[in-house]
Design a protein around this motif. Structure first.
Motif, mmCIF file in Angstrom:
data_model
loop_
_atom_site.group_PDB
_atom_site.id
_atom_site.type_symbol
_atom_site.label_atom_id
_atom_site.label_comp_id
_atom_site.label_asym_id
_atom_site.label_seq_id
_atom_site.Cartn_x
_atom_site.Cartn_y
_atom_site.Cartn_z
ATOM 1 N N CYS A 110 0.827 -1.199 0.000
ATOM 2 C CA CYS A 110 0.000 0.000 0.000
ATOM 3 C C CYS A 110 0.866 1.257 0.000
ATOM 4 C CB CYS A 110 -0.860 -0.013 1.256
ATOM 5 S SG CYS A 110 -1.994 1.364 1.283
ATOM 6 N N MET A 111 0.383 2.302 -0.637
ATOM 7 C CA MET A 111 1.058 3.605 -0.570
ATOM 8 C C MET A 111 0.037 4.689 -0.260
ATOM 9 S SD MET A 111 3.715 3.501 -3.748
ATOM 10 C CE MET A 111 4.670 4.947 -3.310
ATOM 11 N N THR A 112 0.428 5.622 0.602
ATOM 12 C CA THR A 112 -0.479 6.725 0.948
ATOM 13 C C THR A 112 -0.233 7.894 -0.004
ATOM 14 O OG1 THR A 112 1.181 7.669 2.400
ATOM 15 C CG2 THR A 112 -0.377 6.118 3.396
ATOM 16 N N ALA A 113 -1.128 8.878 0.045
ATOM 17 C CA ALA A 113 -0.983 10.072 -0.794
ATOM 18 C C ALA A 113 0.359 10.747 -0.516
ATOM 19 C CB ALA A 113 -2.135 11.029 -0.541
ATOM 20 N N ASP A 114 0.761 10.780 0.761
ATOM 21 C CA ASP A 114 2.038 11.428 1.099
ATOM 22 C C ASP A 114 3.218 10.714 0.456
ATOM 23 O OD1 ASP A 114 0.745 13.309 2.549
ATOM 24 O OD2 ASP A 114 1.086 12.383 4.513
ATOM 25 N N TYR A 119 4.531 -3.359 -9.892
ATOM 26 C CA TYR A 119 3.264 -4.046 -9.630
ATOM 27 C C TYR A 119 2.533 -4.335 -10.936
ATOM 28 C CZ TYR A 119 4.184 -2.622 -4.873
ATOM 29 O OH TYR A 119 4.776 -2.455 -3.652
ATOM 30 N N ASP A 120 1.688 -5.359 -10.885
ATOM 31 C CA ASP A 120 0.919 -5.711 -12.080
ATOM 32 C C ASP A 120 -0.356 -4.886 -12.185
ATOM 33 O OD1 ASP A 120 2.473 -8.053 -13.162
ATOM 34 O OD2 ASP A 120 2.180 -8.678 -11.104
ATOM 35 N N ALA A 121 -0.850 -4.422 -11.028
ATOM 36 C CA ALA A 121 -2.085 -3.639 -11.050
ATOM 37 C C ALA A 121 -2.195 -2.818 -9.771
ATOM 38 C CB ALA A 121 -3.295 -4.568 -11.171
ATOM 39 N N PHE A 122 -3.041 -1.803 -9.838
ATOM 40 C CA PHE A 122 -3.232 -0.920 -8.687
ATOM 41 C C PHE A 122 -4.717 -0.780 -8.366
ATOM 42 C CE2 PHE A 122 0.736 0.245 -10.630
ATOM 43 C CZ PHE A 122 1.587 0.440 -9.547
ATOM 44 N N LEU A 123 -4.977 -0.647 -7.065
ATOM 45 C CA LEU A 123 -6.319 -0.286 -6.607
ATOM 46 C C LEU A 123 -6.183 1.084 -5.963
ATOM 47 C CD1 LEU A 123 -7.329 -3.639 -4.878
ATOM 48 C CD2 LEU A 123 -8.467 -2.661 -6.860
ATOM 49 N N CYS A 124 -7.217 1.905 -6.029
ATOM 50 C CA CYS A 124 -7.094 3.231 -5.447
ATOM 51 C C CYS A 124 -8.388 3.633 -4.737
ATOM 52 C CB CYS A 124 -6.762 4.225 -6.548
ATOM 53 S SG CYS A 124 -6.510 5.880 -5.913
ATOM 54 N N SER A 125 -8.235 4.242 -3.561
ATOM 55 C CA SER A 125 -9.402 4.708 -2.803
ATOM 56 C C SER A 125 -10.184 5.727 -3.622
ATOM 57 C CB SER A 125 -8.950 5.388 -1.508
ATOM 58 O OG SER A 125 -8.157 4.514 -0.754
ATOM 59 N N ASP A 126 -11.508 5.658 -3.486
ATOM 60 C CA ASP A 126 -12.346 6.607 -4.234
ATOM 61 C C ASP A 126 -12.044 8.057 -3.848
ATOM 62 O OD1 ASP A 126 -13.262 6.158 -1.701
ATOM 63 O OD2 ASP A 126 -15.379 6.009 -2.219
ATOM 64 N N THR A 127 -11.561 8.254 -2.618
ATOM 65 C CA THR A 127 -11.254 9.621 -2.173
ATOM 66 C C THR A 127 -9.962 10.147 -2.811
ATOM 67 O OG1 THR A 127 -10.182 8.543 -0.313
ATOM 68 C CG2 THR A 127 -12.370 9.450 0.085
ATOM 69 N N LEU A 128 -9.179 9.256 -3.381
ATOM 70 C CA LEU A 128 -7.842 9.632 -3.854
ATOM 71 C C LEU A 128 -7.724 9.573 -5.379
ATOM 72 C CD1 LEU A 128 -5.054 10.212 -2.499
ATOM 73 C CD2 LEU A 128 -4.579 7.782 -2.639
ATOM 74 N N ILE A 129 -8.631 8.847 -6.010
ATOM 75 C CA ILE A 129 -8.414 8.507 -7.420
ATOM 76 C C ILE A 129 -8.326 9.739 -8.331
ATOM 77 C CG2 ILE A 129 -10.822 8.154 -8.222
ATOM 78 C CD1 ILE A 129 -9.455 5.373 -9.349
ATOM 79 N N LYS A 130 -9.090 10.775 -8.001
ATOM 80 C CA LYS A 130 -9.053 11.977 -8.842
ATOM 81 C C LYS A 130 -7.716 12.710 -8.736
ATOM 82 C CE LYS A 130 -13.934 13.058 -9.384
ATOM 83 N NZ LYS A 130 -14.916 12.816 -8.325
ATOM 84 N N ILE A 177 -4.807 11.212 -8.584
ATOM 85 C CA ILE A 177 -3.692 10.418 -9.119
ATOM 86 C C ILE A 177 -2.957 11.125 -10.274
ATOM 87 C CG2 ILE A 177 -3.071 8.231 -10.284
ATOM 88 C CD1 ILE A 177 -3.496 7.977 -7.251
ATOM 89 N N PRO A 178 -3.680 11.654 -11.283
ATOM 90 C CA PRO A 178 -2.941 12.341 -12.348
ATOM 91 C C PRO A 178 -2.119 13.513 -11.807
ATOM 92 C CG PRO A 178 -5.205 11.929 -13.012
ATOM 93 C CD PRO A 178 -5.117 11.576 -11.557
ATOM 94 N N GLY A 238 2.046 8.671 -15.830
ATOM 95 C CA GLY A 238 2.863 7.445 -15.864
ATOM 96 C C GLY A 238 2.096 6.134 -15.772
ATOM 97 N N LEU A 239 1.167 6.045 -14.820
ATOM 98 C CA LEU A 239 0.432 4.780 -14.647
ATOM 99 C C LEU A 239 -0.473 4.520 -15.850
ATOM 100 C CD1 LEU A 239 -0.691 4.650 -10.900
ATOM 101 C CD2 LEU A 239 1.290 3.604 -11.956
ATOM 102 N N ASN A 240 -1.051 5.591 -16.350
ATOM 103 C CA ASN A 240 -1.922 5.470 -17.512
ATOM 104 C C ASN A 240 -1.151 4.975 -18.721
ATOM 105 O OD1 ASN A 240 -4.512 5.615 -18.249
ATOM 106 N ND2 ASN A 240 -4.611 7.823 -18.465
#
Length: 199
Positions: free
Chosen positions: A66-70, A89-100, A102-103, A109-111
């Motif tokens: 897991c990684m936090t926003a910080d 990693y092969d894939a990532f999951l992201c909290s709904d509060t954080l996903i926006k 990410i860019p 990069g992840l995209n």
């Protein structure tokens, strides 16, 4: 070489190789799609959660990376670091509060790596989501007329493999314009093993 007496450390994966015909990657619409298999095809599949505090606490309890926003901020949108994260990693999951965010936190990069995170909420069962990701395979048509996807590994029973192959093939055929008429050949192959023709 004497490799026969040494059991291999690597759990060999079993790949489905599909050759297509009557298909022009230049003109015909390229397709992509994901399908969930009945049995997890890849044990080595690593998932990381980009999470808020609650998700990270839960991930730690369950032994999921897991990684936090910080921690993401610390990467400073450094392309090399983000690329390294995407590769780890092969894939990532992201909290709904954080996903926006990410860019903004990581740049594209992840995209670019085709690994934009899958959304999770606090009502989701994280472990079930991880299993979903591990069980899902992706078909993506590129410029060549052959596709290769992992459908299992050598420790699976024949029946489990057969079920995965059926699911994968039926889904792929549903994506093709002329269905089975677009399929030229089907082979199944383990990493070190010989190729077997199915069709």
């Amino acid at each position: 070489m004497g490799s026969e007496d040494k059991p291999r450390k690597v759990l060999e994966s079993v790949d489905l190789q599909i050759g297509l015909k009557n298909y022009d990657p230049q003109k015909d619409k390229r397709f992509s799609g994901t399908v969930k298999l009945k049995h997890i095809p890849r044990n080595k599949f690593k998932v990381c959660i980009l999470g808020d505090q609650a998700h990270c606490d839960e991930a730690k309890e369950k032994g999921i990376a897991c990684m936090t926003a910080d921690e993401l901020k610390k990467l400073n949108k450094d392309k090399k670091k983000v690329k390294k994260l995407a590769k780890s990693y092969d894939a990532f999951l992201c909290s709904d509060t954080l996903i926006k965010q990410i860019p903004r936190l990581l740049g594209p990069g992840l995209n670019k790596a085709g690994k934009f995170p899958t959304l999770i909420t606090h009502t989701d069962d994280i472990e079930a989501k991880v299993v979903d990701l591990k069980s899902t395979i992706k078909f993506q048509m590129k410029k060549v007329l052959c596709l290769n996807v992992a459908v299992g590994h050598v420790k699976m029973s024949e029946e489990e493999l057969a079920q995965n192959v059926h699911l994968a093939m039926n889904f792929l055929v549903s994506l093709l314009k002329k269905h089975w008429q677009n399929v030229k050949s089907l082979h199944i192959k383990s990493t070190m093993g010989t190729v077997q023709r199915l069709y």
